[in-house]
Scaffold this motif. Structure first.
Motif, PDB file in Angstrom:
ATOM      1  N   UNK A 156      -9.382  14.012  68.528  1.00  0.00           N
ATOM      2  CA  UNK A 156      -9.205  13.540  67.151  1.00  0.00           C
ATOM      3  C   UNK A 156      -9.231  14.684  66.150  1.00  0.00           C
ATOM      4  N   UNK A 157     -10.156  15.646  66.311  1.00  0.00           N
ATOM      5  CA  UNK A 157     -10.283  16.646  65.243  1.00  0.00           C
ATOM      6  C   UNK A 157      -9.575  17.959  65.516  1.00  0.00           C
ATOM      7  N   UNK A 158      -9.201  18.244  66.747  1.00  0.00           N
ATOM      8  CA  UNK A 158      -8.511  19.506  67.051  1.00  0.00           C
ATOM      9  C   UNK A 158      -7.028  19.268  67.304  1.00  0.00           C
ATOM     10  N   UNK A 159      -6.741  18.588  68.434  1.00  0.00           N
ATOM     11  CA  UNK A 159      -5.365  18.504  68.910  1.00  0.00           C
ATOM     12  C   UNK A 159      -5.369  17.494  70.054  1.00  0.00           C
ATOM     13  N   UNK A 160      -4.357  16.659  70.126  1.00  0.00           N
ATOM     14  CA  UNK A 160      -4.284  15.636  71.181  1.00  0.00           C
ATOM     15  C   UNK A 160      -4.192  16.259  72.572  1.00  0.00           C
ATOM     16  N   UNK A 161      -3.784  17.533  72.660  1.00  0.00           N
ATOM     17  CA  UNK A 161      -3.673  18.209  73.959  1.00  0.00           C
ATOM     18  C   UNK A 161      -4.991  18.835  74.405  1.00  0.00           C
ATOM     19  N   UNK A 162      -5.993  18.794  73.556  1.00  0.00           N
ATOM     20  CA  UNK A 162      -7.284  19.402  73.867  1.00  0.00           C
ATOM     21  C   UNK A 162      -8.307  18.301  74.122  1.00  0.00           C
TER      22      UNK A 162
END
Length: 164
Positions: free
Chosen positions: A70-76
């Motif tokens: 949610x807060x960084x990247x959907x791939x992380x």
């Protein structure tokens, strides 16, 4: 897993709350920091060593996989939360790890009531939980960053190295 003879390791919120109460009763100063700690690197280690030096034990609030997405990247994250927690718990400066699912650690900080809250200086504009810690008489300490050392930098280097 603890390095100071205490319970240590990866604890639930409730277990960590009881441990903080025990540590406070023993006159210990509890330090809290948080993050995703995806792809551990020397910048993380330097930061965690600094945080641990601010008190008697270090609690790391670890963002769950869902909160990182949610807060960084959907791939992380690249590394799943259970493995990130185990890696953190195995580091010398880290006494305890607590996984949290919220976008911010404020509720966890309010629940645990640490004496010191450490964040990187890149968060100087906003430190989640600052109000809670300072209202209870604790302090917030900002850590200097290690230039050029971030998980994003590591990912970019891997991509550049293997692009061809």
């Amino acid at each position: 897993m603890s390095h100071s003879g205490e319970l240590g390791g990866i604890l639930s919120r409730e277990e960590m709350r009881r441990e903080v109460e025990r540590l406070h009763a023993a006159g210990k100063k509890v330090v809290f920091t948080n993050g995703s700690f995806d792809l551990l690197h020397v910048g993380h280690l330097t930061y965690l060593k600094f945080a641990r030096e601010q008190g008697d034990c270090l609690v790391v609030g670890l963002n769950s996989d869902a909160s990182v997405k949610r807060y960084k990247d959907a791939r992380r994250p690249i590394v799943p939360e259970g493995e990130r927690a185990a890696l953190l718990a195995g580091l010398k400066p880290v006494d305890y790890v607590v996984i949290f699912d919220e976008d911010e650690p404020r509720d966890l900080i309010a629940f645990l009531q640490p004496d010191v809250l450490v964040k990187g200086e890149d968060w100087a504009h906003y430190v989640s939980g600052r109000d809670v810690v300072e209202a209870a008489g604790g302090k917030v300490v900002l850590a200097k960053l290690v230039a050029g050392k971030s998980t994003t930098d590591v990912i970019q280097k891997v991509l550049a190295t293997y692009r061809e």
